[in-house]
Enzyme design. Structure first.
Site, mmCIF file in Angstrom:
data_model
loop_
_atom_site.group_PDB
_atom_site.id
_atom_site.type_symbol
_atom_site.label_atom_id
_atom_site.label_comp_id
_atom_site.label_asym_id
_atom_site.label_seq_id
_atom_site.Cartn_x
_atom_site.Cartn_y
_atom_site.Cartn_z
ATOM 1 N N TRP A 294 -9.098 -5.323 9.835
ATOM 2 C CA TRP A 294 -8.116 -4.252 9.999
ATOM 3 C C TRP A 294 -8.790 -3.128 10.784
ATOM 4 O O TRP A 294 -9.930 -2.753 10.477
ATOM 5 C CB TRP A 294 -7.630 -3.702 8.650
ATOM 6 C CG TRP A 294 -6.804 -2.469 8.869
ATOM 7 C CD1 TRP A 294 -5.544 -2.415 9.381
ATOM 8 C CD2 TRP A 294 -7.205 -1.107 8.659
ATOM 9 N NE1 TRP A 294 -5.135 -1.114 9.501
ATOM 10 C CE2 TRP A 294 -6.132 -0.287 9.065
ATOM 11 C CE3 TRP A 294 -8.382 -0.495 8.182
ATOM 12 C CZ2 TRP A 294 -6.193 1.115 9.003
ATOM 13 C CZ3 TRP A 294 -8.436 0.895 8.114
ATOM 14 C CH2 TRP A 294 -7.345 1.678 8.524
ATOM 15 N N GLU B 295 -4.949 -7.920 10.154
ATOM 16 C CA GLU B 295 -3.999 -7.120 9.360
ATOM 17 C C GLU B 295 -3.313 -6.077 10.240
ATOM 18 O O GLU B 295 -3.957 -5.207 10.809
ATOM 19 C CB GLU B 295 -4.760 -6.427 8.212
ATOM 20 C CG GLU B 295 -3.886 -5.547 7.329
ATOM 21 C CD GLU B 295 -4.669 -4.879 6.199
ATOM 22 O OE1 GLU B 295 -5.912 -5.066 6.127
ATOM 23 O OE2 GLU B 295 -4.046 -4.158 5.394
ATOM 24 N N LYS C 174 -0.425 -2.929 11.103
ATOM 25 C CA LYS C 174 -0.015 -1.683 10.449
ATOM 26 C C LYS C 174 0.964 -0.936 11.354
ATOM 27 O O LYS C 174 0.870 -1.012 12.567
ATOM 28 C CB LYS C 174 -1.260 -0.827 10.193
ATOM 29 C CG LYS C 174 -0.992 0.396 9.328
ATOM 30 C CD LYS C 174 -2.277 0.953 8.748
ATOM 31 C CE LYS C 174 -1.989 2.167 7.895
ATOM 32 N NZ LYS C 174 -3.182 2.629 7.183
ATOM 33 N N ASP D 226 0.178 -6.444 4.711
ATOM 34 C CA ASP D 226 -0.049 -5.449 3.661
ATOM 35 C C ASP D 226 1.312 -4.823 3.372
ATOM 36 O O ASP D 226 2.014 -4.382 4.290
ATOM 37 C CB ASP D 226 -1.050 -4.397 4.165
ATOM 38 C CG ASP D 226 -1.386 -3.349 3.118
ATOM 39 O OD1 ASP D 226 -0.441 -2.781 2.531
ATOM 40 O OD2 ASP D 226 -2.569 -3.067 2.912
ATOM 41 N N HIS E 50 2.360 -1.541 5.043
ATOM 42 C CA HIS E 50 2.168 -1.370 6.485
ATOM 43 C C HIS E 50 3.429 -1.596 7.308
ATOM 44 O O HIS E 50 3.357 -1.948 8.475
ATOM 45 C CB HIS E 50 1.045 -2.292 6.961
ATOM 46 C CG HIS E 50 -0.301 -1.861 6.487
ATOM 47 N ND1 HIS E 50 -1.479 -2.364 6.990
ATOM 48 C CD2 HIS E 50 -0.655 -0.935 5.568
ATOM 49 C CE1 HIS E 50 -2.501 -1.794 6.383
ATOM 50 N NE2 HIS E 50 -2.027 -0.925 5.509
ATOM 51 N N HIS F 137 -2.031 -8.307 1.385
ATOM 52 C CA HIS F 137 -2.561 -7.181 0.631
ATOM 53 C C HIS F 137 -1.402 -6.682 -0.208
ATOM 54 O O HIS F 137 -0.481 -6.054 0.316
ATOM 55 C CB HIS F 137 -3.070 -6.063 1.544
ATOM 56 C CG HIS F 137 -4.488 -6.258 1.951
ATOM 57 N ND1 HIS F 137 -5.153 -5.390 2.784
ATOM 58 C CD2 HIS F 137 -5.389 -7.224 1.612
ATOM 59 C CE1 HIS F 137 -6.398 -5.821 2.938
ATOM 60 N NE2 HIS F 137 -6.558 -6.931 2.259
ATOM 61 N N ASP G 274 2.281 4.692 3.201
ATOM 62 C CA ASP G 274 1.272 3.712 2.791
ATOM 63 C C ASP G 274 0.335 4.350 1.764
ATOM 64 O O ASP G 274 -0.857 4.500 1.988
ATOM 65 C CB ASP G 274 0.497 3.277 4.046
ATOM 66 C CG ASP G 274 -0.546 2.213 3.757
ATOM 67 O OD1 ASP G 274 -0.356 1.455 2.791
ATOM 68 O OD2 ASP G 274 -1.538 2.158 4.495
ATOM 69 N N ASP H 207 -0.614 3.430 -1.232
ATOM 70 C CA ASP H 207 -1.489 2.565 -2.023
ATOM 71 C C ASP H 207 -1.518 2.917 -3.500
ATOM 72 O O ASP H 207 -2.589 3.098 -4.095
ATOM 73 C CB ASP H 207 -2.917 2.564 -1.441
ATOM 74 C CG ASP H 207 -2.980 1.895 -0.078
ATOM 75 O OD1 ASP H 207 -2.761 0.678 -0.026
ATOM 76 O OD2 ASP H 207 -3.227 2.587 0.928
ATOM 77 N N ASP I 166 -4.549 -4.407 -2.741
ATOM 78 C CA ASP I 166 -5.039 -3.283 -1.929
ATOM 79 C C ASP I 166 -4.322 -2.005 -2.335
ATOM 80 O O ASP I 166 -3.208 -1.741 -1.891
ATOM 81 C CB ASP I 166 -4.826 -3.573 -0.428
ATOM 82 C CG ASP I 166 -5.463 -2.498 0.447
ATOM 83 O OD1 ASP I 166 -6.232 -1.674 -0.087
ATOM 84 O OD2 ASP I 166 -5.185 -2.479 1.667
HETATM 85 C C1 RNT Z 1 -5.636 0.223 5.522
HETATM 86 C C2 RNT Z 1 -5.609 -1.222 5.189
HETATM 87 C C3 RNT Z 1 -6.914 -1.819 4.784
HETATM 88 C C4 RNT Z 1 -7.685 -0.952 3.827
HETATM 89 C C5 RNT Z 1 -8.856 -1.635 3.185
HETATM 90 C C6 RNT Z 1 -9.838 -0.644 2.648
HETATM 91 O O1 RNT Z 1 -4.410 0.748 5.753
HETATM 92 O O2 RNT Z 1 -4.652 -1.469 4.230
HETATM 93 O O3 RNT Z 1 -6.695 -3.086 4.296
HETATM 94 O O4 RNT Z 1 -6.863 -0.477 2.819
HETATM 95 O O5 RNT Z 1 -9.406 -2.541 4.012
HETATM 96 ZN ZN ZN Z 2 -4.579 -3.481 3.460
#
Ligand code: RNT
Ligand code: ZN
Length: 413
Positions: free
Chosen positions: A177, A218, A220, A251, A254, A278, A286, A288, A319
């Site tokens: 990523w 990955e 985004k 993810d 994302h 993720h 985003d 998390d 994640d």
């Molecule tokens: C960031 C991504 C990535 C990170 C990790 C730490 O937006 O989601 O995957 O969260 O790799």
């Molecule tokens: Zn991620």
């Protein structure tokens, strides 16, 4: 488990034992970065790259010993197969190291740790929190010195993943990523993406043993400070992954907030045998947040189970990073919720439901789906936890609270 419960599921054509076995064998990769706010062991660089951890709950792990002690606590309370997901900033070294000088030796203590606990390891190059990120760009930078630095880092990262795979005799995922993007509308949208493609081609030109390493990219949609454009968009990586026969990693945070991420799996899996996830919980952005057992998580779990039963391979990684609550508890709550959602999904009579859809009988489809929600799912969860030797209800929290008290005396943060 009561035989009445088994019979109840059997009535719908669901074999409880088979359902538990399906879930038990699906590895969940636990992201080490929840336990230390994505800090890593380099200590100097603060978190950057458009991602943000908020909260200042005391007691975060500061080094390998503390992080692995936390993991030992975490592993006690999560049923099923587990892996640990590492980032390149978690190498163990007294004198520090450069990101373009990664060696297996830096990660050997993790391999020892994983071997002793019979778990797997995954890996991620760390292309953020570094002075080598120039103008928010890494692999798509116009500066070839910057690109080359990160190309070296990614090549070495793939070797670390292959080393994990070989040592632990199970595939290790190496996920790339990058934070690359622009705060405001760029005038050239094509150039950075072309440079990213060329950099990735260089990175993946090194052929490694696919028995030991799986590669993913990955995407985004935006990051903090890079709101207008990200080089590694979903369309970019969807095409790229397909052209290289590597995996897309989706993810859940994302995409635009109203997009249904669970819906994307089936589209990708028409063309690919594998994909990676993720699993996260975006709140307005985003953010998390810790996984809740909500509709979004259930929808993803349903897709994972249905496709797994059809022979596809879906690599599950978590994640999220919340620093406002006990970090060990945060890791456990999210991972247990992932397991619960998978178990619920595995207990659904998908063949029956599909048959109703194909017959156009949407009345029965709706009625049955709603009835299934009241099945004694918790009884199966309790049975599964017992089998796996983990507590099935909230009593794990008292143990984690006692652990917290113990570590606070040492960490004193
Ligand atoms: C960031 C991504 C990535 C990170 C990790 C730490 O937006 O989601 O995957 O969260 O790799
Ligand atoms: Zn991620």
């Amino acid at each position: 488990m009561k035989s009445k419960t088994r019979k109840l599921f059997a009535k719908y054509g669901v074999d409880v034992t088979k359902a538990i076995r399906t879930v038990m064998n699906l590895p969940i990769s636990l992201h080490c970065w929840q336990l230390d706010d994505v800090t890593g062991f380099e200590s100097k660089e603060s978190l950057s790259g458009g991602i943000q951890v908020t909260g200042n709950y005391p007691g975060k792990a500061r080094n390998f010993d503390e992080l692995t002690a936390d993991f030992d606590e975490v592993l006690k309370y999560i049923p099923g197969k587990k892996k640990i997901n590492l980032h390149a900033i978690y190498g163990v070294s007294k004198n520090g190291y450069q990101r373009d000088q990664l060696t297996p030796a830096l990660f050997a203590p993790w391999v020892d740790y994983a071997k002793k606990r019979n778990i797997g390891l995954d890996f991620n190059p760390t292309l953020f929190s570094s002075p080598w990120v120039k103008d928010n760009l890494t692999l798509s930078s116009p500066d070839s010195a910057v690109r080359d630095y990160w190309i070296r880092h990614c090549k070495q990262s793939r070797e670390i993943a292959e080393y994990f795979g070989r040592e632990l005799d199970q595939k290790s995922l190496c996920n790339i990523w990058i934070p690359d993007g622009f705060k405001d509308d760029p005038v050239d949208r094509f150039g950075p993406r072309l440079r990213l493609k060329e950099a990735l081609d260089d990175i993946y030109s090194v052929k490694l043993n696919r028995h030991y390493i799986a590669d993913s990219v990955e995407s985004k949609v935006f990051g903090i400070g890079v709101e207008s454009y990200t080089t590694g968009s979903h369309e970019f990586y969807m095409n790229y992954a397909n052209s290289q026969k590597i995996m897309c990693l989706l993810d859940m945070g994302h995409f635009h907030p109203t997009e249904n991420v669970a819906d994307k799996l089936s589209s990708l899996l028409v063309f690919q045998k594998q994909l990676a996830l993720h699993v996260s919980r975006p709140v307005r952005w985003d953010s998390d947040h810790v996984l809740k057992l909500n509709d979004d998580l259930q929808a993803i779990a349903n897709e994972i189970i249905k496709h797994t039963l059809q022979g596809k391979e879906i690599l599950i990684g978590l994640d999220y990073f919340d620093a406002s609550i006990n970090r060990v508890a945060a890791m456990i709550v999210g991972a247990r919720n992932m397991q619960k959602a998978l178990l619920i999904a595995a207990l659904m009579p998908w063949d029956q439901l599909k048959a109703y859809q194909d017959a156009g009988d949407f009345t029965r489809l709706l009625a049955l789906q709603e009835e299934l929600k009241m099945l004694p799912l918790n009884e199966v969860w309790e049975f599964y936890c017992e089998k796996e030797n983990v507590p099935s209800s909230i009593e794990w929290l008292d143990a984690v609270k006692a652990y917290e008290e113990k570590i606070m005396k040492v960490r004193g943060l």
